[in-house]
Design a protein around this motif. Sequence first.
Motif, mmCIF file in Angstrom:
data_model
loop_
_atom_site.group_PDB
_atom_site.id
_atom_site.type_symbol
_atom_site.label_atom_id
_atom_site.label_comp_id
_atom_site.label_asym_id
_atom_site.label_seq_id
_atom_site.Cartn_x
_atom_site.Cartn_y
_atom_site.Cartn_z
ATOM 1 N N ILE A 16 0.835 -1.205 0.000
ATOM 2 C CA ILE A 16 0.000 0.000 0.000
ATOM 3 C C ILE A 16 0.870 1.255 0.000
ATOM 4 N N TYR A 17 1.943 1.244 0.790
ATOM 5 C CA TYR A 17 2.806 2.419 0.899
ATOM 6 C C TYR A 17 4.101 2.266 0.113
ATOM 7 N N ASN A 21 2.210 0.516 -5.578
ATOM 8 C CA ASN A 21 0.914 1.210 -5.522
ATOM 9 C C ASN A 21 0.994 2.569 -6.204
ATOM 10 N N GLU A 22 1.557 2.582 -7.380
ATOM 11 C CA GLU A 22 1.772 3.829 -8.115
ATOM 12 C C GLU A 22 0.492 4.629 -8.327
ATOM 13 N N GLY A 24 -2.229 4.321 -6.481
ATOM 14 C CA GLY A 24 -2.920 4.475 -5.209
ATOM 15 C C GLY A 24 -4.202 3.680 -5.091
ATOM 16 N N LEU A 25 -4.396 2.665 -5.958
ATOM 17 C CA LEU A 25 -5.650 1.929 -5.950
ATOM 18 C C LEU A 25 -5.555 0.536 -5.336
ATOM 19 N N CYS A 27 -5.872 -1.889 -2.224
ATOM 20 C CA CYS A 27 -6.656 -1.883 -0.990
ATOM 21 C C CYS A 27 -6.291 -3.120 -0.182
ATOM 22 N N MET A 45 -6.157 2.039 2.323
ATOM 23 C CA MET A 45 -5.685 2.511 1.025
ATOM 24 C C MET A 45 -4.613 3.559 1.307
ATOM 25 N N ALA A 46 -3.979 4.063 0.284
ATOM 26 C CA ALA A 46 -2.854 4.979 0.464
ATOM 27 C C ALA A 46 -3.194 6.206 1.305
ATOM 28 N N GLU A 47 -4.450 6.654 1.254
ATOM 29 C CA GLU A 47 -4.799 7.887 1.959
ATOM 30 C C GLU A 47 -5.985 7.759 2.903
ATOM 31 N N SER A 94 -3.903 10.767 4.903
ATOM 32 C CA SER A 94 -2.899 11.304 3.991
ATOM 33 C C SER A 94 -1.813 12.082 4.732
ATOM 34 N N ASP A 127 -6.258 -4.998 -6.095
ATOM 35 C CA ASP A 127 -6.097 -3.802 -6.911
ATOM 36 C C ASP A 127 -7.489 -3.378 -7.373
#
Length: 129
Positions: A16-17, A21-22, A24-25, A27, A45-47, A94, A127
């Motif tokens: 995820i980080y 995860n370019e 950001g999708l 999960c 997720m990323a944020e 975020s 993804d």
Amino acid sequence: MPERQMQAIGQALADIYGEKNEGGLLCCTLEAVNADGMDVSIQVMAETINLAPYPFAEDPLTRLELSGAVETLEHVALDLVDWDANAFATVGTSGNDPIDIARLIDRTFVKVLRCAPDYTLKASTEDLA
């Protein structure tokens, strides 16, 4: 946080980080069973993180604070994204350090979702692209 949970959460969140995860999708769904025998999960997720179920009628940020889940996480900034009382809560994460997010997740499982401190974690990543 017990070392076993820290390692499990850290491994689960690595993609995820990470560079994979370019867009950001990705999960990551983290699942456990709470003290009442109920399945609970946190999707990461990323944020954002999403708590499901969120069995409370009060604002999730207030619940995180009152439960002590953010007590030692002084530098973590959270935003309320969306929530539906007694259903789910999505919190924006975020800009926070992934290690702090891992700590927040563990404390949320224990302090908010009522899992035993030695809960067993099941993780899966998908993804959403």
